[in-house]
Design a protein around this motif. Structure first.
Motif, mmCIF file in Angstrom:
data_model
loop_
_atom_site.group_PDB
_atom_site.id
_atom_site.type_symbol
_atom_site.label_atom_id
_atom_site.label_comp_id
_atom_site.label_asym_id
_atom_site.label_seq_id
_atom_site.Cartn_x
_atom_site.Cartn_y
_atom_site.Cartn_z
ATOM 1 N N ILE A 42 0.858 -1.188 0.000
ATOM 2 C CA ILE A 42 0.000 0.000 0.000
ATOM 3 C C ILE A 42 0.888 1.230 0.000
ATOM 4 C CG2 ILE A 42 -1.855 1.239 1.188
ATOM 5 C CD1 ILE A 42 -2.539 -1.430 2.608
ATOM 6 N N PHE A 43 0.699 2.085 -0.986
ATOM 7 C CA PHE A 43 1.546 3.262 -1.160
ATOM 8 C C PHE A 43 0.771 4.524 -0.796
ATOM 9 C CE2 PHE A 43 3.097 6.832 -3.675
ATOM 10 C CZ PHE A 43 4.462 6.768 -3.483
ATOM 11 N N HIS A 44 1.401 5.391 -0.004
ATOM 12 C CA HIS A 44 0.778 6.652 0.406
ATOM 13 C C HIS A 44 1.760 7.788 0.140
ATOM 14 C CE1 HIS A 44 -1.045 9.277 3.855
ATOM 15 N NE2 HIS A 44 -1.493 9.628 2.668
ATOM 16 N N GLY A 45 1.476 8.576 -0.892
ATOM 17 C CA GLY A 45 2.315 9.727 -1.221
ATOM 18 C C GLY A 45 1.733 10.996 -0.634
ATOM 19 N N ILE A 46 2.501 11.689 0.177
ATOM 20 C CA ILE A 46 2.032 12.884 0.882
ATOM 21 C C ILE A 46 2.693 14.133 0.312
ATOM 22 C CG2 ILE A 46 1.992 14.097 3.112
ATOM 23 C CD1 ILE A 46 1.951 11.341 4.469
ATOM 24 N N ASN A 47 1.883 15.135 -0.018
ATOM 25 C CA ASN A 47 2.369 16.479 -0.340
ATOM 26 C C ASN A 47 2.165 17.309 0.923
ATOM 27 O OD1 ASN A 47 2.610 19.164 -1.075
ATOM 28 N ND2 ASN A 47 1.432 18.980 -2.967
ATOM 29 N N ASP A 48 3.256 17.641 1.601
ATOM 30 C CA ASP A 48 3.148 18.319 2.893
ATOM 31 C C ASP A 48 2.367 19.630 2.815
ATOM 32 O OD1 ASP A 48 4.490 16.515 4.644
ATOM 33 O OD2 ASP A 48 6.380 17.098 3.731
ATOM 34 N N ASN A 49 2.432 20.305 1.669
ATOM 35 C CA ASN A 49 1.706 21.573 1.516
ATOM 36 C C ASN A 49 0.192 21.378 1.498
ATOM 37 O OD1 ASN A 49 4.096 23.039 1.358
ATOM 38 N ND2 ASN A 49 4.234 22.792 -0.863
ATOM 39 N N ASN A 50 -0.244 20.179 1.111
ATOM 40 C CA ASN A 50 -1.685 19.899 0.992
ATOM 41 C C ASN A 50 -2.127 18.772 1.932
ATOM 42 O OD1 ASN A 50 -2.087 21.806 -1.033
ATOM 43 N ND2 ASN A 50 -1.546 20.366 -2.648
ATOM 44 N N TYR A 51 -1.448 18.624 3.059
ATOM 45 C CA TYR A 51 -1.661 17.467 3.930
ATOM 46 C C TYR A 51 -3.132 17.269 4.302
ATOM 47 C CZ TYR A 51 -1.145 14.298 7.913
ATOM 48 O OH TYR A 51 -1.266 13.233 8.772
ATOM 49 N N TYR A 52 -3.769 18.302 4.831
ATOM 50 C CA TYR A 52 -5.176 18.173 5.233
ATOM 51 C C TYR A 52 -6.116 18.273 4.034
ATOM 52 C CZ TYR A 52 -3.673 18.475 10.084
ATOM 53 O OH TYR A 52 -3.060 18.226 11.291
ATOM 54 N N LYS A 53 -5.763 19.117 3.073
ATOM 55 C CA LYS A 53 -6.597 19.300 1.885
ATOM 56 C C LYS A 53 -6.810 17.980 1.146
ATOM 57 C CE LYS A 53 -6.266 21.421 -2.698
ATOM 58 N NZ LYS A 53 -5.436 22.246 -3.583
ATOM 59 N N LYS A 54 -5.788 17.126 1.107
ATOM 60 C CA LYS A 54 -5.874 15.837 0.419
ATOM 61 C C LYS A 54 -6.414 14.730 1.318
ATOM 62 C CE LYS A 54 -4.019 17.134 -3.551
ATOM 63 N NZ LYS A 54 -4.777 17.103 -4.816
ATOM 64 N N GLY A 55 -6.570 15.035 2.613
ATOM 65 C CA GLY A 55 -7.066 14.008 3.537
ATOM 66 C C GLY A 55 -6.001 13.020 3.963
ATOM 67 N N ASN A 56 -4.730 13.441 3.927
ATOM 68 C CA ASN A 56 -3.653 12.522 4.297
ATOM 69 C C ASN A 56 -3.749 12.067 5.751
ATOM 70 O OD1 ASN A 56 -1.727 14.517 2.162
ATOM 71 N ND2 ASN A 56 -2.105 12.363 1.753
ATOM 72 N N ASP A 57 -4.283 12.934 6.621
ATOM 73 C CA ASP A 57 -4.451 12.539 8.024
ATOM 74 C C ASP A 57 -5.434 11.378 8.160
ATOM 75 O OD1 ASP A 57 -6.409 14.456 7.123
ATOM 76 O OD2 ASP A 57 -7.082 14.696 9.197
ATOM 77 N N ILE A 58 -6.486 11.388 7.339
ATOM 78 C CA ILE A 58 -7.487 10.311 7.370
ATOM 79 C C ILE A 58 -6.873 9.020 6.842
ATOM 80 C CG2 ILE A 58 -9.733 9.570 6.469
ATOM 81 C CD1 ILE A 58 -10.509 12.550 6.408
ATOM 82 N N PHE A 59 -6.104 9.121 5.760
ATOM 83 C CA PHE A 59 -5.421 7.938 5.243
ATOM 84 C C PHE A 59 -4.483 7.355 6.291
ATOM 85 C CE2 PHE A 59 -5.922 9.469 0.618
ATOM 86 C CZ PHE A 59 -6.909 8.521 0.340
ATOM 87 N N GLU A 60 -3.745 8.215 6.998
ATOM 88 C CA GLU A 60 -2.805 7.715 7.997
ATOM 89 C C GLU A 60 -3.532 7.010 9.140
ATOM 90 O OE1 GLU A 60 1.356 9.825 7.690
ATOM 91 O OE2 GLU A 60 -0.036 11.094 8.792
ATOM 92 N N ASP A 61 -4.693 7.530 9.537
ATOM 93 C CA ASP A 61 -5.486 6.864 10.575
ATOM 94 C C ASP A 61 -5.973 5.498 10.094
ATOM 95 O OD1 ASP A 61 -5.146 8.990 12.289
ATOM 96 O OD2 ASP A 61 -7.101 9.906 11.873
ATOM 97 N N ALA A 62 -6.378 5.424 8.823
ATOM 98 C CA ALA A 62 -6.831 4.148 8.257
ATOM 99 C C ALA A 62 -5.679 3.146 8.200
ATOM 100 C CB ALA A 62 -7.415 4.371 6.867
ATOM 101 N N LEU A 63 -4.499 3.632 7.855
ATOM 102 C CA LEU A 63 -3.337 2.748 7.753
ATOM 103 C C LEU A 63 -2.919 2.201 9.123
ATOM 104 C CD1 LEU A 63 -1.201 4.651 5.078
ATOM 105 C CD2 LEU A 63 -2.365 2.449 4.808
#
Length: 382
Positions: free
Chosen positions: A226-247
């Motif tokens: 499972i690959f998760h690419g994060i753009n730090d400038n758009n962390y919340y805008k892309k929902g990366n926090d939600i993906f990290e919780d799911a992971l």
């Protein structure tokens, strides 16, 4: 035709250029390479004074004189090449701030473009006044501003979107709409806010070069990657926090079955190859349709968690979870979808093949370029 493409967002304009050239047209892409992504362009504007000590000096100068030295430098670079920006059959702007200068400078430079080219079109791709205002008014079920409303991050963290509804950018929006022949949307997230606008010409899907992006058949006999690419400038805008919780949920439950790979803010030429060994790619949460990164991953045969809402299913006459996985803003829901795939690896193989076939059918860069040409020709003056 001779076509000028101003600005870049991911690699949309450069891929469109490749499609146009395959049809026998000529195209020039001008821009800053979309920041840290370092996308290939033909004429590059370097964005100076935006980091380190020079950034703080820039801020002091702006406070004292209201002069943005980055914009001044962009104007100087623009003027160096301005003779190359005239007499095109068609010009297209990537969004309402394609040159990435202060609105006053942007207006000045775009005035030159309008004065020296008869047929200028706008692409609604990424944030702009219309889409941000629609999101700010909470007309979407959820949007890139949902985490802002939920107080995830400061106003400064969401400024890259919120700035488009401030008076200077609204003035820029009105100026551009007063001079363009029409506006085209790149996906449903921009199509929906533009519906019924008198300048709107319709949706043309993102162009994807499936000749360059090779399909990679998936082997599901070992660990699921499972690959998760994060753009730090758009962390919340892309929902990366939600993906990290799911992971976290998946890691705890299936740590021996999966391999989780996370990367952060990589240049495009690195990013595009870092997920070659992945089965599943986590793209973004707050979207109704797929953006450029998701589509390129789908072209490679990845099972992508991204925007795949009911409006998208209806538009392309698809069944849920057959081509892409709709990533809702709910970590438990995403974890459940991941678990379904882990326990049914044959579905991963099936969706992978469907994803590639879908991109080839609906997003092939040459057929998409043909759609652009048809719209431009229909709405241009000779």
């Amino acid at each position: 035709m001779k076509i000028l493409l101003i600005g870049e967002y991911n690699a949309l304009h450069y891929t469109l250029k490749e499609g146009l050239e395959a049809l026998g047209h000529t195209a020039l892409v001008v821009g800053n390479g979309d920041g840290f992504k370092k996308i290939k362009v033909d004429v590059k504007f370097n964005m100076r004074y935006n980091s380190g000590l020079l950034f703080y000096i820039k801020r002091i100068i702006y406070k004292l004189t209201k002069t943005d030295i980055t914009s001044r430098d962009i104007e100087r670079q623009f003027n160096t090449f301005k003779k190359e920006f005239t007499d095109y059959d068609v010009v297209q702007l990537i969004n309402e701030s394609p040159i990435k200068a202060h609105p006053k400078t942007e207006t000045k430079l775009l005035q030159f473009i309008f004065d020296h080219n008869k047929n200028v079109f706008l692409l609604s791709c990424g944030t702009d006044y219309v889409s941000v205002k629609y999101a700010d008014e909470k007309k979407f079920r959820y949007s890139i501003l949902t985490p802002y409303f939920e107080k995830k991050g400061t106003k400064k963290a969401f400024w890259h979107a919120l700035m488009y509804i401030t008076p200077p950018y609204y003035a820029l929006h009105r100026f551009i709409y007063g001079n363009i022949k029409g506006v085209i949307a790149s996906d449903l997230d921009y199509d929906i806010p533009l519906n019924n606008h008198d300048k709107y010409l319709g949706l043309i899907p993102n162009p994807i070069n499936t000749d360059r992006l090779k399909f990679i058949p998936l082997d599901v006999s070992g660990k699921i990657v499972i690959f998760h690419g994060i753009n730090d400038n758009n962390y919340y805008k892309k929902g990366n926090d939600i993906f990290e919780d799911a992971l976290k949920i998946i890691q705890e439950k299936y740590g021996n079955t999966v391999k989780i790979v996370t990367v952060r803010s990589l240049p495009y030429h690195e990013y595009i190859n870092t997920f070659n060994d992945a089965h599943i790619l986590l793209d973004q949460v707050y979207a109704y349709d797929q953006g450029f990164n998701a589509l390129e991953a789908m072209a490679k045969g990845k099972v992508v968690f991204t925007g795949a809402e009911k409006e998208w299913l209806e538009l392309y006459d698809l069944e849920e979870d057959t081509v892409a996985i709709n990533a809702l803003p709910d970590a438990q829901n995403i974890a459940s979808k991941l678990e379904w795939l882990i326990l049914n690896p044959e579905k991963i193989v099936e969706i992978s093949k469907n994803a590639r076939a879908f991109v080839e059918k609906e997003h092939h860069y040459v057929s998409v370029a043909e759609q652009y040409v048809n719209q431009w020709v229909s709405h241009s003056e000779s």
